[in-house]
Enzyme design. Structure first.
Site, PDB file in Angstrom:
ATOM      1  N   GLY A 183       0.780  -1.236   0.000  1.00 46.65           N
ATOM      2  CA  GLY A 183       0.000   0.000   0.000  1.00 46.65           C
ATOM      3  C   GLY A 183       0.805   1.276   0.000  1.00 46.65           C
ATOM      4  N   GLU A 208       4.265  -6.412   1.285  1.00 47.73           N
ATOM      5  CA  GLU A 208       3.757  -6.777  -0.042  1.00 47.73           C
ATOM      6  C   GLU A 208       3.530  -5.547  -0.917  1.00 47.73           C
ATOM      7  OE1 GLU A 208       1.149 -10.675   1.354  1.00 47.73           O
ATOM      8  OE2 GLU A 208       0.162  -8.749   1.040  1.00 47.73           O
ATOM      9  N   GLY A 265       3.050  -3.410  -4.198  1.00 47.73           N
ATOM     10  CA  GLY A 265       2.668  -3.685  -5.586  1.00 47.73           C
ATOM     11  C   GLY A 265       2.920  -2.454  -6.432  1.00 47.73           C
ATOM     12  N   ARG A 271      -9.451   3.158 -13.019  1.00 49.24           N
ATOM     13  CA  ARG A 271      -9.267   3.736 -11.678  1.00 49.24           C
ATOM     14  C   ARG A 271      -9.905   5.113 -11.533  1.00 49.24           C
ATOM     15  NH1 ARG A 271      -4.916   4.983  -9.797  1.00 49.24           N
ATOM     16  NH2 ARG A 271      -5.250   4.410  -7.628  1.00 49.24           N
ATOM     17  N   TYR A 280     -12.663   4.973  -8.605  1.00 58.20           N
ATOM     18  CA  TYR A 280     -12.528   5.657  -7.321  1.00 58.20           C
ATOM     19  C   TYR A 280     -11.886   7.030  -7.417  1.00 58.20           C
ATOM     20  CZ  TYR A 280      -8.921   1.883  -7.326  1.00 58.20           C
ATOM     21  OH  TYR A 280      -7.979   0.947  -7.655  1.00 58.20           O
ATOM     22  N   CYS A 288     -18.822   4.447 -24.168  1.00 62.42           N
ATOM     23  CA  CYS A 288     -20.143   5.068 -24.098  1.00 62.42           C
ATOM     24  C   CYS A 288     -20.542   5.342 -22.652  1.00 62.42           C
ATOM     25  CB  CYS A 288     -21.161   4.171 -24.782  1.00 62.42           C
ATOM     26  SG  CYS A 288     -20.762   3.974 -26.509  1.00 62.42           S
ATOM     27  N   GLU A 289     -19.758   6.143 -21.976  1.00 65.74           N
ATOM     28  CA  GLU A 289     -20.031   6.521 -20.584  1.00 65.74           C
ATOM     29  C   GLU A 289     -19.512   7.941 -20.394  1.00 65.74           C
ATOM     30  OE1 GLU A 289     -21.163   4.683 -17.859  1.00 65.74           O
ATOM     31  OE2 GLU A 289     -21.396   2.839 -19.036  1.00 65.74           O
TER      32      GLU A 289
HETATM   33  C1  LIG Z   1      -3.271  -8.065   0.725  1.00 64.96           C
HETATM   34  C2  LIG Z   1      -2.655  -7.055  -0.159  1.00 64.96           C
HETATM   35  N1  LIG Z   1      -1.317  -6.958  -0.180  1.00 64.96           N
HETATM   36  C3  LIG Z   1      -0.708  -6.050  -0.981  1.00 64.96           C
HETATM   37  C4  LIG Z   1      -1.436  -5.203  -1.784  1.00 64.96           C
HETATM   38  C5  LIG Z   1      -0.686  -4.247  -2.664  1.00 64.96           C
HETATM   39  O1  LIG Z   1      -1.037  -2.916  -2.515  1.00 64.96           O
HETATM   40  P1  LIG Z   1      -0.229  -1.813  -3.313  1.00 64.96           P
HETATM   41  O2  LIG Z   1      -0.221  -2.221  -4.734  1.00 64.96           O
HETATM   42  O3  LIG Z   1      -0.990  -0.563  -3.097  1.00 64.96           O
HETATM   43  O4  LIG Z   1       1.145  -1.788  -2.743  1.00 64.96           O
HETATM   44  C6  LIG Z   1      -2.826  -5.271  -1.795  1.00 64.96           C
HETATM   45  C7  LIG Z   1      -3.621  -4.368  -2.635  1.00 64.96           C
HETATM   46  O5  LIG Z   1      -4.792  -4.401  -2.749  1.00 64.96           O
HETATM   47  C8  LIG Z   1      -3.453  -6.233  -0.956  1.00 64.96           C
HETATM   48  O6  LIG Z   1      -4.773  -6.358  -0.924  1.00 64.96           O
END
Ligand SMILES: Cc1ncc(COP(=O)(O)O)c(C=O)c1O
Length: 466
Positions: A277, A319, A321, A363, A367, A394-395
């Site tokens: 996150g 984690e 991403g 996205r 949101y 078409c939105e």
């Molecule tokens: C369990 C979990 N780990 C990691 C991530 C990765 O989040 P980000 O891509 O914002 O780092 C997410 C994103 O939804 C998640 O649900």
């Protein structure tokens, strides 16, 4: 009042309709480095270049729309997390973007892989990733997905419901396997981000509540089930988070639970995952923290809490991403139509319609995510004008970039690039309006490679068996 003179609109735009955070640029051709991968620049003619290749050539070779990834940049971001979080396990969150090449790149840079469906797991399997470094998430994994994970030998399964704990125990017994299990908890942290990407407050679908007692109950169930090997707690508080405070509260609450569990059962669970996150820059408003800053803050927080609770520091993991894949990629579009729309109060907005839209990046519509854009195929001497980059769907909500200053002479045939599209764009893409999904290409040392080919109408029609 209607403006017929471009500058009149521009002045009205700037004065009245741009959001407060969006400044009129001194040079509308300039790039803001924090939005782009390290290999992106503009040449003397104002053409966007990536890793030694200009985007006009990318467009000619693979067409538009296309997602373009700077391989060296993505690898460097993965490496930066591995190095900063030395001693931790870093799992790349595959949901942000996954294909076999990216699975190989991140694992070559020392990361594991966090998957959350059988599909993501299948990509990891095809890429030949070491399955002991793969985690399987998901709030509603099917029996088939759990079986796939177990048979593949994933290193950990993160359980998210009592139903799943029962299912997994049953399946593990049947297969004679004892999976390593983590329990996903909700810490009650209100991450200051959009509701749909905030995942640790109580009123949502993920995890077991610490405050409500479900988390302790889930830990007990897993611990007492001999078919499961409980290894720790997992917390993910949401996405696009820029400070360490949310993680501090989450770490405190998860470690208290960890310590309470140790006191009750006489065993300290060996692991703790604090999720991903970490925020990235989509616009000038965002100032991301570096992996080094985050590592220092999280190490300090966890060590202090463990010392205060009198427990050993568990094996830690995160984690990330989007902070790896997001800034490494951009989306490349061709402008199809340009329309100046008069607003009330004498202002106007330029609607720049491109050959993609909400099917390749949902996205903004989903949101209210903010993005930036730049004219990518030439330099312009025209003044900046408040623009909205929209798609072909078409939105009315088919918006890619809600507010950006683009050159007032932007015209059909120009290329437009949207930065930070390496994450949650291709991975969330759809075929809305039967639009085939764009390809993903990577560029390295001036060489372009196709990672995921463009979908064709034949691909789509092949699914229609009626
Ligand atoms: C369990 C979990 N780990 C990691 C991530 C990765 O989040 P980000 O891509 O914002 O780092 C997410 C994103 O939804 C998640 O649900």
């Amino acid at each position: 009042m209607t403006h017929t003179h471009v500058a009149g609109s521009i002045h009205a735009d700037a004065g009245s309709r741009a959001p407060g955070w969006l400044a009129v640029p001194d040079d509308v051709n300039a790039l803001m480095p924090k939005l782009w991968s390290a290999g992106v620049g503009k040449d003397v003619d104002g053409v966007l270049t990536v890793a030694g290749l200009d985007v006009a050539e990318v467009a000619e070779r693979v067409g538009t729309p296309a997602y373009v990834i700077d391989e060296a940049d993505l690898r460097a971001r993965a490496r930066a997390f591995a190095e900063a979080f030395e001693g931790w396990n870093v799992y790349y969150a595959a949901k942000s973007f996954l294909c076999t090449a990216v699975a190989r790149w991140v694992t070559e840079e020392g990361l594991g892989l966090d998957t959350c469906t059988g599909g993501e797991l299948a990509v990891a399997q095809r890429a030949g990733v070491d399955m002991t470094k793969v985690g399987l998430h998901g709030n509603n994994k099917s029996l088939a997905e759990l079986r796939q994970g177990l048979e593949a030998g994933v290193g950990r399964i993160i359980v998210d419901s009592f139903d799943e704990i029962g299912r997994l125990g049953h399946l593990a017994g049947e297969l004679g396997l004892r999976p390593r299990v983590m329990v996903r908890v909700t810490t009650g942290v209100e991450a200051h981000t959009h509701e749909y990407i905030s995942t640790a407050h109580e009123d949502q679908k993920f995890g077991f509540s610490i405050a409500g007692g479900a988390a302790a109950e889930a830990l007990e169930l897993c611990h007492l089930d001999p078919r499961l090997d409980l290894v720790g707690i997992h917390s993910h508080i949401g996405s696009q988070i820029f400070d360490a405070e949310g993680f501090e509260v989450a770490a405190r609450r998860t470690l208290r639970l960890h310590a309470d569990f140790a006191a009750a059962y006489g065993v300290e669970m060996p692991e703790l995952d604090l999720g991903g996150g970490f925020g990235i820059a989509y616009t000038s408003q965002d100032t991301p923290a570096s992996p080094a800053f985050l590592a220092t803050a999280l190490n300090r927080i966890v060590r202090a809490e463990c010392a205060a609770l009198g427990v050993a520091v568990p094996q830690l993991s995160i984690e990330p991403g989007r902070s790896i894949s997001g800034p490494a990629g951009f989306a490349l579009y061709t402008v199809g139509t340009v329309k100046r729309v008069q607003l009330d109060g004498g202002a106007s907005r330029l609607y720049v319609a491109v050959d993609g839209g909400m099917s390749d990046n949902i996205r903004t519509a989903l949101y209210a995510a903010e993005y930036s854009a730049t004219l990518a195929s030439r330099r312009s001497d025209a003044p900046p004008t408040l623009s909205r980059v929209v798609g072909k769907h078409c939105e009315g909500g088919d918006i890619l970039v809600r507010d950006e200053f683009l050159p007032a002479d932007i015209a059909p045939g120009d290329l437009v690039a949207v930065p930070a599209a390496g994450a949650y764009s291709r991975s969330m893409a759809s075929n809305y309006n039967h639009v085939p999904r764009p390809p993903v290409v990577s560029v390295r040392d001036g060489e372009i490679s196709t990672l995921v080919r463009r979908e064709t109408l034949d691909d789509l029609l092949a699914l229609d068996v009626g």
